[in-house]
Motif scaffolding. Sequence first.
Motif, short mmCIF file in Angstrom:
data_model
loop_
_atom_site.label_atom_id
_atom_site.label_comp_id
_atom_site.label_asym_id
_atom_site.label_seq_id
_atom_site.Cartn_x
_atom_site.Cartn_y
_atom_site.Cartn_z
N VAL A 1 0.91 -1.11 -0.01
CA VAL A 1 0.02 -0.21 -0.03
C VAL A 1 0.82 1.36 0.14
O VAL A 1 0.81 2.24 -0.79
N TYR B 1 -15.39 3.70 -0.29
CA TYR B 1 -14.54 4.32 -0.93
C TYR B 1 -14.94 5.63 -1.34
O TYR B 1 -15.92 6.05 -1.91
N VAL C 1 -11.75 4.64 3.04
CA VAL C 1 -10.72 4.87 2.08
C VAL C 1 -10.79 5.98 1.52
O VAL C 1 -11.76 6.19 0.87
N VAL D 1 -5.54 5.51 1.27
CA VAL D 1 -5.13 4.67 0.27
C VAL D 1 -6.25 4.92 -0.82
O VAL D 1 -7.46 4.97 -0.44
N ALA E 1 -6.57 0.20 -2.71
CA ALA E 1 -7.56 0.66 -1.58
C ALA E 1 -8.47 -0.75 -1.63
O ALA E 1 -8.98 -1.27 -0.52
#
Length: 430
Positions: free
Chosen positions: A48, A128, A158, A186, A191
Motif C-alpha cells: 500500500v 471508497y 478509504v 489509500v 484501496a
Amino acid sequence: MIKIVSYKDNKFILDEILNNTTQFEYDEVNKAVIEILKNIKENGDKAVLEYNEKFDGVKLNSLQVTKQEIDEAYFDNISLELRNSLELAHKKIKEFHEKQKRNSFIDTNTPNKIVGQLINPIEKVGIYVPGGTASYPSTVLMNAVPAKIAGCKEIIMVTPPGKNGKVPANILAAAKIAGIDKIFKVGGAQAIGALSFGTETIPNVYKIVGPGNIYVAMAKKMVYGQIDIDMIAGPSEVLIIADKTANYRYLAADLLSQAEHDKFATSILVTTSEELAKKVQKEIEIQLNQLPRKEIAETSINNQGRIIIVNDIKDACYIANKIAPEHLELAVKNPFEILGYIKNAGAIFMGEYSPEPLGDYMAGPNHTLPTSGTAKFSSPLGVDDFIKKSSIIYYDKNALKELKNDIINIATSEGLDAHANSIKIRFEDK
Ligand SMILES: NC(=O)c1ccc[n+]([C@@H]2O[C@H](COP(=O)([O-])OP(=O)(O)OC[C@H]3O[C@@H](n4cnc5c(N)ncnc54)[C@H](O)[C@@H]3O)[C@@H](O)[C@H]2O)c1
Ligand SMILES: N[C@H](CO)Cc1c[nH]c[nH+]1
Ligand SMILES: [Zn+2]
C-alpha cells in the motif's frame, strides 16, 4: 464542440452511444489491477505504501488518519459556512434515507407455525471516497449515511492520501459529521485490495461501496464474490430531454456540470427543437471558457457529448430508456406528463429548478447511482445495500405432519432420499 445529430437521419447514433466504451484501454487496466491486487494480498501495508508513492506521489509513515486530524479539519480547517452547509446536507440525506429502513417481520397468522424475515446490518463495510482529480465530501455523506442508518458496526473509509499526504479537510469534516472515525489514506485498486484482503493496519470488510475511476471499478469487479460490492459506478453521466420551452443557458450549464467530473463523463441533450440545439451548442463553448476544469470538461464534451434532435418527446423518452442514464433531466413544459414513459434512469430531475447538482448535494436521495446503462437493472445506493436478510422458519409437530407427505413426494422425485428421511424419521415409532 459538442456534435449535433438528427435521430431521424441517423438511427445509428444510439448504437454509437451504447457502444461507446472503447476509450479505456481495458486490457492494460485489467493487467495492472490484477498485479496490484496480488501485491496487496501478499505484501499488505508495505505494498500500500509503495503504491501511495508510485501513483499518488506521497511517502507516508502511517496510513490511518488520526482523530486529531479529523477534529482539526472539522473545527479549524474548513469555513463555518461550509461546515453549516455540510451539516444541512447531512440532515437532508439522513431524513430521506431514514424512510428506506426495513423492519424484520414474522407471520404468526397460524398458531403452530411461524415464518419470517430477519433484517441484520452487514457488520463491516468499506466506503471508497474518490480523490484523484477532485475531493468529494458529498460522497462521504452519501455513502456513510445509509450505512449508519442500517446499523453497520464497523465502517472503514478509504480515500487517496491527498497532496502532501493530507486528506483534504472537507473530506475529513464530512466524515466527522457522518460519524466515521476509521479513515485510511489509500486510493485506487490498492484501496479495494486492502479492504478485501485486510492488511496489518487496514481491516478487511464484507462489502465495499462507493464510486471511483476505472482502476477502482475494475478492482471492485475482480474482488466481487470474495466480498460484496454495491455496483460499478463509473464516470458520471447526464441526459437531458428538452422541448422548445427550455432555457438554453441552463441546459449548457447542466451538461457541463457532469462533463467537468471526468474526461470519460457523458453529457447528452435530446431535444425536439433544432433552434434550441444550436443555441446550447454555442453556449457550451462560452461557459466552457469560464471553467477551471475546462480541459476535462472539453475532452468529455468533444468525445462523448451529443445533442440529438428528435421528432417528438416520445422518441426522446425511447432514447433515454435505451441509454438508461445515471441522471435524467426532464426540461420540458410539464415534466410530470412524461414521467410515465421513463423506465430506466438512476435519478430523474423534474423541471427547470431541479438541476442535477441539487441531487448531487442537497435534495436527500443518494448521488451514488448506476452508470453505463446499468440503471436498466439496478438502483441508487441506499439503506438496502447495507443490510441482509435471513429467513426464519418454525413449525411444530402438527404443522410438519400436515406437509409431511408432500415434502417426501418432492424429495423422492428429486432422488434425494436423505431429505425424505429427515422428515419421515420424525414420525416413526421408535
Ligand atoms: N457516481 C458517483 O456518485 C460519483 C461521485 C463522485 C465521483 N465520481 C466519479 O469517480 C471518479 C473519480 O476518479 P478520480 O480519478 O478523480 O479519483 P479516484 O479516487 O477514483 O482515483 C484516484 C486513484 O487512482 C489511482 N491511479 C491513478 N492513476 C493510476 C494508474 N495509472 N495506475 C493505477 N492506479 C492509478 C491512484 O491510486 C489514485 O489514488 C470520476 O470518474 C468521477 O466522475 C462518481
Ligand atoms: N455527480 C456525481 C455522480 O455522478 C456526484 C457528485 C459529487 N459531487 C458532485 N457531484
Ligand atoms: Zn456531480
